[in-house]
Design a protein around this motif. Sequence first.
Motif, PDB file in Angstrom:
ATOM      1  N   ALA A 354     -45.999 -22.651 -28.807  1.00 21.59           N
ATOM      2  CA  ALA A 354     -44.765 -22.691 -28.030  1.00 21.59           C
ATOM      3  C   ALA A 354     -44.045 -24.030 -28.182  1.00 21.59           C
ATOM      4  O   ALA A 354     -43.209 -24.382 -27.351  1.00 21.59           O
ATOM      5  N   MET A 355     -44.366 -24.768 -29.232  1.00 19.68           N
ATOM      6  CA  MET A 355     -43.649 -26.007 -29.555  1.00 19.68           C
ATOM      7  C   MET A 355     -42.616 -25.651 -30.627  1.00 19.68           C
ATOM      8  O   MET A 355     -42.828 -25.862 -31.818  1.00 19.68           O
ATOM      9  N   VAL A 356     -41.499 -25.108 -30.186  1.00 22.83           N
ATOM     10  CA  VAL A 356     -40.561 -24.441 -31.087  1.00 22.83           C
ATOM     11  C   VAL A 356     -39.216 -25.172 -31.088  1.00 22.83           C
ATOM     12  O   VAL A 356     -38.721 -25.601 -30.042  1.00 22.83           O
ATOM     13  N   ALA A 357     -38.627 -25.291 -32.265  1.00 24.83           N
ATOM     14  CA  ALA A 357     -37.335 -25.950 -32.418  1.00 24.83           C
ATOM     15  C   ALA A 357     -36.554 -25.298 -33.540  1.00 24.83           C
ATOM     16  O   ALA A 357     -37.096 -24.539 -34.350  1.00 24.83           O
ATOM     17  N   PHE A 358     -35.233 -25.616 -33.576  1.00 20.98           N
ATOM     18  CA  PHE A 358     -34.398 -25.218 -34.696  1.00 20.98           C
ATOM     19  C   PHE A 358     -33.269 -26.229 -34.823  1.00 20.98           C
ATOM     20  O   PHE A 358     -32.975 -26.992 -33.891  1.00 20.98           O
ATOM     21  N   ASP A 359     -32.644 -26.251 -35.992  1.00 26.20           N
ATOM     22  CA  ASP A 359     -31.570 -27.207 -36.270  1.00 26.20           C
ATOM     23  C   ASP A 359     -30.208 -26.539 -36.159  1.00 26.20           C
ATOM     24  O   ASP A 359     -30.045 -25.357 -36.492  1.00 26.20           O
ATOM     25  N   ILE A 360     -29.224 -27.309 -35.725  1.00 20.46           N
ATOM     26  CA  ILE A 360     -27.831 -26.878 -35.751  1.00 20.46           C
ATOM     27  C   ILE A 360     -27.164 -27.539 -36.953  1.00 20.46           C
ATOM     28  O   ILE A 360     -27.259 -28.754 -37.151  1.00 20.46           O
ATOM     29  N   LEU A 361     -26.509 -26.705 -37.772  1.00 25.22           N
ATOM     30  CA  LEU A 361     -26.025 -27.127 -39.083  1.00 25.22           C
ATOM     31  C   LEU A 361     -24.510 -26.991 -39.189  1.00 25.22           C
ATOM     32  O   LEU A 361     -23.877 -26.241 -38.439  1.00 25.22           O
ATOM     33  N   LYS A 362     -23.940 -27.710 -40.137  1.00 24.57           N
ATOM     34  CA  LYS A 362     -22.489 -27.631 -40.334  1.00 24.57           C
ATOM     35  C   LYS A 362     -22.086 -26.367 -41.079  1.00 24.57           C
ATOM     36  O   LYS A 362     -21.004 -25.826 -40.851  1.00 24.57           O
ATOM     37  N   GLN A 363     -22.956 -25.906 -41.956  1.00 22.93           N
ATOM     38  CA  GLN A 363     -22.664 -24.679 -42.694  1.00 22.93           C
ATOM     39  C   GLN A 363     -23.920 -23.825 -42.777  1.00 22.93           C
ATOM     40  O   GLN A 363     -25.025 -24.351 -42.941  1.00 22.93           O
ATOM     41  N   ARG A 364     -23.731 -22.530 -42.677  1.00 22.50           N
ATOM     42  CA  ARG A 364     -24.861 -21.614 -42.770  1.00 22.50           C
ATOM     43  C   ARG A 364     -25.510 -21.702 -44.142  1.00 22.50           C
ATOM     44  O   ARG A 364     -24.831 -21.711 -45.160  1.00 22.50           O
ATOM     45  N   GLY A 365     -26.833 -21.825 -44.144  1.00 21.51           N
ATOM     46  CA  GLY A 365     -27.566 -21.908 -45.394  1.00 21.51           C
ATOM     47  C   GLY A 365     -27.711 -23.313 -45.939  1.00 21.51           C
ATOM     48  O   GLY A 365     -28.403 -23.520 -46.935  1.00 21.51           O
ATOM     49  N   SER A 366     -27.049 -24.292 -45.297  1.00 22.34           N
ATOM     50  CA  SER A 366     -27.163 -25.676 -45.758  1.00 22.34           C
ATOM     51  C   SER A 366     -28.202 -26.407 -44.916  1.00 22.34           C
ATOM     52  O   SER A 366     -28.755 -25.854 -43.966  1.00 22.34           O
ATOM     53  N   ASN A 367     -28.450 -27.679 -45.266  1.00 24.60           N
ATOM     54  CA  ASN A 367     -29.311 -28.531 -44.446  1.00 24.60           C
ATOM     55  C   ASN A 367     -28.521 -29.662 -43.799  1.00 24.60           C
ATOM     56  O   ASN A 367     -29.104 -30.585 -43.236  1.00 24.60           O
ATOM     57  N   GLU A 368     -27.176 -29.574 -43.862  1.00 29.70           N
ATOM     58  CA  GLU A 368     -26.354 -30.658 -43.341  1.00 29.70           C
ATOM     59  C   GLU A 368     -26.328 -30.610 -41.817  1.00 29.70           C
ATOM     60  O   GLU A 368     -25.876 -29.636 -41.216  1.00 29.70           O
ATOM     61  N   PRO A 369     -26.799 -31.655 -41.149  1.00 26.85           N
ATOM     62  CA  PRO A 369     -26.895 -31.630 -39.687  1.00 26.85           C
ATOM     63  C   PRO A 369     -25.540 -31.716 -39.009  1.00 26.85           C
ATOM     64  O   PRO A 369     -24.599 -32.323 -39.529  1.00 26.85           O
ATOM     65  N   ASP A 370     -25.459 -31.135 -37.816  1.00 29.09           N
ATOM     66  CA  ASP A 370     -24.244 -31.208 -37.013  1.00 29.09           C
ATOM     67  C   ASP A 370     -24.620 -31.712 -35.623  1.00 29.09           C
ATOM     68  O   ASP A 370     -24.897 -30.935 -34.700  1.00 29.09           O
ATOM     69  N   ALA A 371     -24.631 -33.030 -35.487  1.00 24.45           N
ATOM     70  CA  ALA A 371     -25.033 -33.647 -34.218  1.00 24.45           C
ATOM     71  C   ALA A 371     -24.025 -33.382 -33.118  1.00 24.45           C
ATOM     72  O   ALA A 371     -24.404 -33.203 -31.944  1.00 24.45           O
ATOM     73  N   GLU A 372     -22.738 -33.347 -33.458  1.00 21.60           N
ATOM     74  CA  GLU A 372     -21.719 -33.119 -32.439  1.00 21.60           C
ATOM     75  C   GLU A 372     -21.826 -31.713 -31.859  1.00 21.60           C
ATOM     76  O   GLU A 372     -21.698 -31.511 -30.642  1.00 21.60           O
ATOM     77  N   ALA A 373     -22.034 -30.723 -32.725  1.00 18.76           N
ATOM     78  CA  ALA A 373     -22.206 -29.360 -32.228  1.00 18.76           C
ATOM     79  C   ALA A 373     -23.453 -29.254 -31.358  1.00 18.76           C
ATOM     80  O   ALA A 373     -23.478 -28.511 -30.367  1.00 18.76           O
ATOM     81  N   THR A 374     -24.486 -30.005 -31.703  1.00 21.12           N
ATOM     82  CA  THR A 374     -25.715 -30.011 -30.907  1.00 21.12           C
ATOM     83  C   THR A 374     -25.449 -30.546 -29.510  1.00 21.12           C
ATOM     84  O   THR A 374     -25.937 -29.992 -28.508  1.00 21.12           O
ATOM     85  N   LYS A 375     -24.662 -31.614 -29.417  1.00 21.60           N
ATOM     86  CA  LYS A 375     -24.288 -32.146 -28.100  1.00 21.60           C
ATOM     87  C   LYS A 375     -23.529 -31.105 -27.280  1.00 21.60           C
ATOM     88  O   LYS A 375     -23.748 -30.959 -26.077  1.00 21.60           O
ATOM     89  N   ARG A 376     -22.628 -30.391 -27.938  1.00 28.40           N
ATOM     90  CA  ARG A 376     -21.845 -29.377 -27.226  1.00 28.40           C
ATOM     91  C   ARG A 376     -22.746 -28.258 -26.699  1.00 28.40           C
ATOM     92  O   ARG A 376     -22.568 -27.777 -25.576  1.00 28.40           O
ATOM     93  N   VAL A 377     -23.712 -27.861 -27.504  1.00 30.86           N
ATOM     94  CA  VAL A 377     -24.606 -26.774 -27.093  1.00 30.86           C
ATOM     95  C   VAL A 377     -25.438 -27.196 -25.884  1.00 30.86           C
ATOM     96  O   VAL A 377     -25.576 -26.428 -24.912  1.00 30.86           O
ATOM     97  N   THR A 378     -26.009 -28.401 -25.902  1.00 31.43           N
ATOM     98  CA  THR A 378     -26.815 -28.838 -24.755  1.00 31.43           C
ATOM     99  C   THR A 378     -25.949 -29.006 -23.508  1.00 31.43           C
ATOM    100  O   THR A 378     -26.398 -28.719 -22.391  1.00 31.43           O
ATOM    101  N   ARG A 379     -24.688 -29.464 -23.682  1.00 30.31           N
ATOM    102  CA  ARG A 379     -23.790 -29.602 -22.533  1.00 30.31           C
ATOM    103  C   ARG A 379     -23.456 -28.222 -21.957  1.00 30.31           C
ATOM    104  O   ARG A 379     -23.521 -28.006 -20.740  1.00 30.31           O
ATOM    105  N   LEU A 380     -23.110 -27.287 -22.830  1.00 32.59           N
ATOM    106  CA  LEU A 380     -22.816 -25.934 -22.370  1.00 32.59           C
ATOM    107  C   LEU A 380     -24.032 -25.298 -21.704  1.00 32.59           C
ATOM    108  O   LEU A 380     -23.895 -24.534 -20.736  1.00 32.59           O
ATOM    109  N   ALA A 381     -25.212 -25.624 -22.202  1.00 30.20           N
ATOM    110  CA  ALA A 381     -26.431 -25.043 -21.635  1.00 30.20           C
ATOM    111  C   ALA A 381     -26.574 -25.418 -20.166  1.00 30.20           C
ATOM    112  O   ALA A 381     -26.765 -24.546 -19.308  1.00 30.20           O
ATOM    113  N   HIS A 382     -26.489 -26.712 -19.855  1.00 29.50           N
ATOM    114  CA  HIS A 382     -26.686 -27.065 -18.448  1.00 29.50           C
ATOM    115  C   HIS A 382     -25.535 -26.566 -17.584  1.00 29.50           C
ATOM    116  O   HIS A 382     -25.733 -26.238 -16.415  1.00 29.50           O
ATOM    117  N   GLU A 383     -24.339 -26.475 -18.158  1.00 28.82           N
ATOM    118  CA  GLU A 383     -23.216 -25.919 -17.398  1.00 28.82           C
ATOM    119  C   GLU A 383     -23.451 -24.445 -17.074  1.00 28.82           C
ATOM    120  O   GLU A 383     -22.934 -23.932 -16.069  1.00 28.82           O
TER     121      GLU A 383
END
Length: 424
Positions: A354-383
């Motif tokens: 149960a130690m599970v994670a996934f990455d948020i990416l700029k493009q599907r199928g790429s490995n390019e990280p999207d830190a800003e989108a990650t911030k938005r997702v965590t903010r929306l989550a608590h909201e």
Amino acid sequence: MTNSELLTRRQTAVVRGVSQATPVFAERALNSEIWDVEGKRYVDFAGGIAVLNTGHCHPRIVAAIREQLDRFTHTCFQVAPYEGYIRLAERLNQLAPINGPLKSILLSTGAEATENAVKIARAATGRSGVIAFTGGFHGRTAFASAMTGKVIPYKKALGPPLPGVWHVPFPVAGSDVSVEDALRCVQFVFKADIDASQVAAIIIEPVQGEGGFHQAPPELMRGLRRLCDENGIVLIADEVQTGFGRTGKMFAMEHYDVQADIVCVAKSLAGGLPLSGVIGRAAIMDAAEPGGLGGTYAGNPLACAAALAVLDVFEEENLIARANQIGERLRSAIDRFALSNTLVPTSVARGPGAMVAFDILKQRGSNEPDAEATKRVTRLAHENGLILLSCGTAANTIRILVPLTASDAIVDEGLAILERCLAA
């Protein structure tokens, strides 16, 4: 009292160096749910950063704390010792995945555990050097932060790290670093920086926590075990975050066919009370002189009582099996997210149990990280009523640390909120 009012008071009274993942202030919590000071309910996918594998306020653990509270809260084990410390050490020695006679020391924090593990290794070997890995996290105290393989935010502007630590790259799937590269870099350190005969310990997280939930490949563990055996080096497994069922085994080192010499534990050991420990081979653990180890609050009697109850709960409620069930549920949903064209681009799930994670990416199928989108997702989550944390060297990893006592309904509710946030 409102969250906004408390946030203003917090900003006035508390240093900004202590970060805050959400603007939510807890009023009460139970199992895998939290209610804030305004009465809003949240599904808890953070577990106090992997501290609450047995959930908030488990009745068995609360009862054990109350029983001890009526006896005494503190004597200092080094002054007037007590049975609870000994009983817990005995149980940890029985559980730890290391063959042979074992001994333990109890402390208060994960950083204390990793620092004391190094102190013990130095005493046992008569050496001083330590090798750690990029992306690793071992705590925020002076030497623990020196071992941590990430500058921002753990080292920036805090002065030069203590000497005696060398970092080698951690082999992450999809990166340019292989297991062979990592092991070769250890040899480079031996040749360029410090002779192997002066290295006391190699420390590694079996699954990197803050580094993004990347599991150490079995070939890496075997290679490190071989290097340690060949050179008289102590192998330390930092299981502060992975320990106590999170990975689908009591200890993450049980996923490997080699053993560490020392295991560091903390977080979910005591159900939310501050307690950590170092467990290891008796001959190594006894190397330090009397008085060289310990701490005023180390192995607090309330925390020991809680920890003994935690271990009982693991047995009675079969939480190891539950960790694997929750993990399968999480991975199934996350892998479905990765295939969707209507959600933020994400990777498939990773991590054991149960130690599970996934990455948020700029493009599907790429490995390019999207830190800003990650911030938005965590903010929306608590909201939207979900406590959710990010991590990773590129700050684009969503990690899930839901209590192992959570029901299927709660897990599914949290995943549904997460899906809505990824869609938004």
